[in-house]
Design a protein around this motif. Structure first.
Motif, PDB file in Angstrom:
ATOM      1  N   GLU A 183       2.509   0.646   4.315  1.00  0.00           N
ATOM      2  CA  GLU A 183       2.142  -0.261   5.401  1.00  0.00           C
ATOM      3  C   GLU A 183       3.124  -1.421   5.445  1.00  0.00           C
ATOM      4  O   GLU A 183       3.573  -1.915   4.412  1.00  0.00           O
ATOM      5  N   SER A 213      -0.174  -5.299  11.292  1.00  0.00           N
ATOM      6  CA  SER A 213       0.462  -4.366  10.360  1.00  0.00           C
ATOM      7  C   SER A 213       0.603  -3.005  11.035  1.00  0.00           C
ATOM      8  O   SER A 213      -0.063  -2.707  12.036  1.00  0.00           O
ATOM      9  N   THR A 214       1.474  -2.174  10.475  1.00  0.00           N
ATOM     10  CA  THR A 214       1.695  -0.818  10.969  1.00  0.00           C
ATOM     11  C   THR A 214       1.994   0.090   9.788  1.00  0.00           C
ATOM     12  O   THR A 214       2.453  -0.382   8.739  1.00  0.00           O
ATOM     13  N   ASN A 215       1.733   1.381   9.956  1.00  0.00           N
ATOM     14  CA  ASN A 215       1.951   2.345   8.875  1.00  0.00           C
ATOM     15  C   ASN A 215       3.278   3.080   9.065  1.00  0.00           C
ATOM     16  O   ASN A 215       3.796   3.178  10.187  1.00  0.00           O
ATOM     17  N   ALA A 256       3.374  -5.260   6.990  1.00  0.00           N
ATOM     18  CA  ALA A 256       2.537  -6.327   7.553  1.00  0.00           C
ATOM     19  C   ALA A 256       3.376  -7.556   7.847  1.00  0.00           C
ATOM     20  O   ALA A 256       4.312  -7.883   7.101  1.00  0.00           O
ATOM     21  N   LYS A 274       0.831  -1.213   0.000  1.00  0.00           N
ATOM     22  CA  LYS A 274       0.000   0.000   0.000  1.00  0.00           C
ATOM     23  C   LYS A 274       0.870   1.270   0.000  1.00  0.00           C
ATOM     24  O   LYS A 274       0.605   2.222   0.755  1.00  0.00           O
TER      25      LYS A 274
END
Length: 236
Positions: A160, A203-205, A162, A141
């Motif tokens: 992102e 997940s993290t941004n 994940a 993303k």
């Protein structure tokens, strides 16, 4: 020599010398039927006194049958033994082939494990065109924005990270590279996400910005940084 037509039973008298041992074609003059007639064979009857005497009293009438049975059994046993040797040889060659192919199969099935144990092997995977994810993390993303802030060009990148593995994974630093039209890198920088380890499926941004990028920069490459790249950045 008297012969009879097999069709109409007419009888004819011919000299025996007219007939060959292998047979002579005869045609009936009455009905026109043709057949193969052979020379008559004389059968002489022998009395028991003319038969050869059995010298060995131990002679058995079925001795020849026993010999044939033994020969047949020996031939079957020899064939079975030969087939067993061939089967053993085939199995040995199969085992040898499996032993040769096992490292290749393992390398193809477990690339992440192989690279983790032997980091230099990643070059071989890259040469084969296979991207090996040794981190168990996926960068996705990704969005790239070109902004103008107070007259300064700014490139903003967000995306992102994940965890696609089955275990907890620590997020390494990210490395960003800007490339020109010739696919040559003209600028790079690192980003420490400072995020806790991700559990499976989490997940993290991330967001990063760079001001005044090179004019020729047009492409962005994102990957996880190596330990050597991190150490080089920390070195004054």
């Amino acid at each position: 020599m008297i012969i009879r037509c097999p069709s109409c039973s007419s009888r004819f008298d011919f000299a025996a010398s007219r007939f060959d041992a292998d047979g002579t074609m005869i045609k009936c003059s009455v009905c026109g039927h043709g057949w193969l007639e052979g020379r008559a064979i004389e059968i002489a009857r022998e009395t028991t006194s003319q038969l050869p005497a059995v010298i060995d009293n131990s002679y058995e009438p079925d001795l020849e049958i026993r010999r044939l049975v033994d020969a047949t059994r020996n031939a079957q046993e020899a064939f079975a033994a030969k087939r067993k040797r061939r089967r053993s040889a085939a199995l040995a060659w199969c085992g040898f082939g499996v032993a040769l192919l096992s490292p290749v199969v393992v390398a193809a099935a477990l690339p992440e494990t192989i690279v983790r144990l032997a980091p230099a092997s990643i070059a071989a995977y890259q040469w084969l065109g296979q991207d090996v994810n040794i981190y168990g993390l996926d960068i996705r993303k990704v969005e790239v924005q070109h902004l103008l802030v107070d007259g300064t060009r700014v490139v903003a990148i967000k995306g992102e990270i994940a965890n696609v593995s089955s275990g907890q994974r620590k997020i390494p630093w990210l490395r960003f590279g800007l490339k020109n039209a010739n696919d040559s890198e003209v600028y790079d920088w690192l980003l420490d996400t400072a995020t806790r380890p991700l559990n499976p499926g989490e997940s993290t941004n991330f967001v990063t910005r760079v001001a005044s990028p090179p004019e020729s920069a047009g492409q962005v490459e994102i990957r996880f940084a190596s330990a050597a790249e991190i150490s080089a950045k920390d070195t004054p």
